[in-house]
Design a protein around this motif. Structure first.
Motif, PDB file in Angstrom:
ATOM      1  N   GLU A  66       0.848  -1.213   0.000  1.00  0.00           N
ATOM      2  CA  GLU A  66       0.000   0.000   0.000  1.00  0.00           C
ATOM      3  C   GLU A  66       0.873   1.250   0.000  1.00  0.00           C
ATOM      4  O   GLU A  66       0.585   2.233  -0.689  1.00  0.00           O
ATOM      5  CB  GLU A  66      -0.907  -0.011   1.235  1.00  0.00           C
ATOM      6  N   ALA A  67       1.969   1.190   0.804  1.00  0.00           N
ATOM      7  CA  ALA A  67       2.874   2.353   0.847  1.00  0.00           C
ATOM      8  C   ALA A  67       3.511   2.568  -0.497  1.00  0.00           C
ATOM      9  O   ALA A  67       3.660   3.713  -0.960  1.00  0.00           O
ATOM     10  CB  ALA A  67       3.937   2.115   1.926  1.00  0.00           C
ATOM     11  N   ASP A  68       3.899   1.449  -1.136  1.00  0.00           N
ATOM     12  CA  ASP A  68       4.486   1.608  -2.472  1.00  0.00           C
ATOM     13  C   ASP A  68       3.491   2.220  -3.440  1.00  0.00           C
ATOM     14  O   ASP A  68       3.834   3.081  -4.264  1.00  0.00           O
ATOM     15  CB  ASP A  68       4.960   0.236  -2.986  1.00  0.00           C
ATOM     16  N   LYS A  69       2.237   1.746  -3.318  1.00  0.00           N
ATOM     17  CA  LYS A  69       1.205   2.324  -4.183  1.00  0.00           C
ATOM     18  C   LYS A  69       1.036   3.825  -3.923  1.00  0.00           C
ATOM     19  O   LYS A  69       0.919   4.637  -4.841  1.00  0.00           O
ATOM     20  CB  LYS A  69      -0.127   1.608  -3.940  1.00  0.00           C
ATOM     21  N   ILE A  70       1.010   4.167  -2.612  1.00  0.00           N
ATOM     22  CA  ILE A  70       0.816   5.601  -2.251  1.00  0.00           C
ATOM     23  C   ILE A  70       1.976   6.431  -2.755  1.00  0.00           C
ATOM     24  O   ILE A  70       1.806   7.521  -3.302  1.00  0.00           O
ATOM     25  CB  ILE A  70       0.656   5.743  -0.723  1.00  0.00           C
ATOM     26  N   VAL A  71       3.180   5.900  -2.553  1.00  0.00           N
ATOM     27  CA  VAL A  71       4.368   6.646  -3.009  1.00  0.00           C
ATOM     28  C   VAL A  71       4.331   6.834  -4.511  1.00  0.00           C
ATOM     29  O   VAL A  71       4.579   7.916  -5.047  1.00  0.00           O
ATOM     30  CB  VAL A  71       5.653   5.922  -2.563  1.00  0.00           C
ATOM     31  N   SER A  72       4.024   5.712  -5.208  1.00  0.00           N
ATOM     32  CA  SER A  72       3.968   5.818  -6.669  1.00  0.00           C
ATOM     33  C   SER A  72       2.868   6.782  -7.097  1.00  0.00           C
ATOM     34  O   SER A  72       3.041   7.585  -8.013  1.00  0.00           O
ATOM     35  CB  SER A  72       3.750   4.418  -7.262  1.00  0.00           C
ATOM     36  N   ARG A  73       1.696   6.704  -6.345  1.00  0.00           N
ATOM     37  CA  ARG A  73       0.604   7.627  -6.677  1.00  0.00           C
ATOM     38  C   ARG A  73       1.005   9.084  -6.412  1.00  0.00           C
ATOM     39  O   ARG A  73       0.706   9.991  -7.192  1.00  0.00           O
ATOM     40  CB  ARG A  73      -0.645   7.267  -5.851  1.00  0.00           C
ATOM     41  N   GLY A  74       1.705   9.346  -5.265  1.00  0.00           N
ATOM     42  CA  GLY A  74       2.158  10.720  -4.934  1.00  0.00           C
ATOM     43  C   GLY A  74       3.144  11.225  -5.957  1.00  0.00           C
ATOM     44  O   GLY A  74       3.108  12.392  -6.357  1.00  0.00           O
TER      45      GLY A  74
END
Length: 540
Positions: A66-74
């Motif tokens: 999820e953090a990777d997704k959030i980072v990639s999304r940010g």
């Protein structure tokens, strides 16, 4: 036996063994159960721990994902925002460039228009300069022509002036002077008419207001009609008293004169002794002392000195009481004690037969009433009115006029400058600085000019009238002059062929001004200039 014994022993010990075995077996079973329970519990615990680890690892992996997704999304969003900001900046830059280009084009268009206008104006200015140059040349030519004409005119004017001088028998300067005199006379006549009209209008209004104010002030000021005079004649009971006053070898009269500073005149006038002296206070001391000595009958040097000392103390007390009474009656407070004594000394001073003490009180009351009617400072007006003649209290002892002496006394005893100015201005010696000072002049004139207030000797009266008529007769164009109304009015008859109506106005002013500077008189004098033209013809 042994077998039996052993059998018996076995038979007896069997239950115990069974019990023991059963106990052991129970213990074993319990131990095995416990071991099994422990193993099961350990397996269960290990299983639960493993599942917990799996769950935690799963949660951690899910969180990492999820953090990777959030980072990639940010990162995507920041890249997108950056791109959008770059696009907006480029759009604004493009818009600014377009606006700048548009404004530049507009400015260039305006500059081109201005350049065209400037070019047109330069062209028009060049044309105007060319026209001015031509006009300048024409003006120069015309100026030369004018100079030539002016020279011709000057020569012709000189010839005409010479011809006129021959015909009129007058020079140009004389003719100019005559013309100037005529212009001045006509101008003076017009100015005199306007001045007379304006003065008459102002005089009518001022007279109306002044009469109202003065009448109200006089109504509120009660004054005796008869004047109080300083007595300098002492009556005697008989002529024998003259010898007693003189004394043996004149010692009594010398002692009295030395003690009082007053000269005693004993002549052939029956039953009268005349006291002569300039100091009214000393003269009063001498009069009272002589009256007391005559009443007592004991007249000798020691008694004379004793009586004079006693009367002097009484007079000093009277002076102080009179000063305090005057200050109280006039409503003036805060005066220096020496000024109060000087006011009391005025009780024994007269001017043209009028008692200066009462005159000062009248002036203070009149000035206060007029100041009240005009809305001015009544206390200041009363104070100045009471002190205006303070110099007459000591004018026999000091050099100078009573005005200057009074001003010096006011300065000495710390009176303010406006009071000093009112004292110096009450006879017009200096210009009044306040309206109250003018009221002091008016109140002084009212108090001195009322009927019965003042009198003078016959010789002085006749001399004053003669000098008054001589002053008026000394002006050019005066035919006759008459002093009337006991010297309160002078009527001047002028020659109508030498003095016109306008000149009569200025003549009245000149006569009044000369009277003010050369003549001493109480109150005021009315100058009445009369011009009468009569045309007489006889029928034959």
């Amino acid at each position: 036996m042994n077998y039996f014994s052993s059998s018996l022993f076995l038979a007896d010990s069997t239950p115990i063994l069974l019990g023991t075995i059963v106990g052991v077996v129970g213990v074993l079973v319990a131990v095995i159960g416990a071991i099994l329970w422990v193993r099961n519990y350990k397996k269960k615990t290990e299983k639960e721990v493993g599942s917990a680890k799996q769950q935690s690892e799963k949660l951690i992996s899910d969180a990492k994902a999820e953090a990777d997704k959030i980072v990639s999304r940010g990162q995507d969003e920041s890249k997108r925002a950056y791109k959008e900001a770059v696009l907006k900046a480029k759009e604004q830059e493009l818009e600014l460039r377009n606006n700048l280009d548009r404004e530049t084009k507009e400015k260039r268009a305006e500059l081109q228009k201005l350049e065209q206008r400037l070019t047109q104006k330069e062209d028009s200015l060049d044309k105007k300069l060319e026209g001015l140059e031509e006009q300048k040349k024409n003006l120069a030519k015309q100026e030369d022509e004018v100079k030539e004409l002016q020279a011709k005119l000057n020569s012709q004017h000189d010839l005409m002036v010479q011809e006129l001088e021959k015909v009129a028998h007058l020079t140009a300067e004389e003719a100019k002077k005559i013309l100037m005199d005529e212009i001045l006379d006509s101008t003076r006549h017009d100015v005199a008419i306007q001045v007379r009209n304006m003065e008459q209008q102002a005089k009518d209004e001022a007279d109306m207001n002044a009469k109202k104010i003065i009448s109200l002030a006089i109504q509120k000021c009660a004054a005796d009609q008869a004047s109080e005079l300083t007595v300098s004649v002492v009556p005697l009971p008989n002529d024998d008293m003259k010898a007693r006053i003189i004394g043996r070898e004149g010692r009594n009269i010398r002692a009295l004169e030395n003690a009082t500073g007053i000269e005693l005149i004993i002549d052939d006038t029956p039953e009268v002794v005349i006291l002569s002296g300039f100091d009214p206070v000393r003269r009063e001391i001498a009069r009272l002392s002589l009256e007391k000595l005559i009443a007592d009958g004991r007249i000798h040097p020691a008694r004379i000195e004793e009586t004079v000392d006693k009367v002097t103390r009484e007079i000093d007390l009277q002076i102080k009481e009179a000063g305090e009474a005057a200050v109280f009656e006039a409503g003036v407070f805060g005066l220096h004690p020496e000024l109060i004594k000087l006011i009391g000394r005025l009780k024994f001073r007269t001017s043209y037969g009028q008692n200066v003490y009462k005159h000062s009180m009248e002036v203070a009351i009149l000035a206060g009433q007029m100041a009240a009617e005009l809305g001015l400072d009544t206390s200041f007006a009363k104070r100045a009115g009471l002190l205006h003649d303070i110099g007459k209290a000591v004018d026999q002892e000091q050099e100078g006029t009573h005005i200057q002496i009074g001003a010096d006394l006011a300065k000495k005893y710390k009176e303010n400058n406006n009071i000093v100015n009112a004292i110096m201005a009450h006879h017009g010696d200096v210009e009044p600085k306040t309206i109250e000072a003018v009221l002091i002049q008016a109140a002084d004139a009212i108090s001195g000019a009322r009927p019965g207030a003042r009198r003078e000797t016959g010789s002085n009266y006749v001399k004053r009238l003669e000098k008054l008529e001589a002053i008026a007769s000394g002006f050019r164009g005066v035919e006759k002059s008459y002093a009337i109304q006991a010297g309160r009015e002078i009527r001047v008859m002028v020659k109508p062929d030498q003095v016109d109506d306008a000149q009569a106005l200025f003549l009245a002013k000149d006569i009044a001004k000369k009277i003010e500077t050369e003549l001493e008189y109480p109150g005021q004098i009315k100058v009445n200039v009369i011009r009468e033209f009569r045309s007489v013809e006889y029928a034959k």
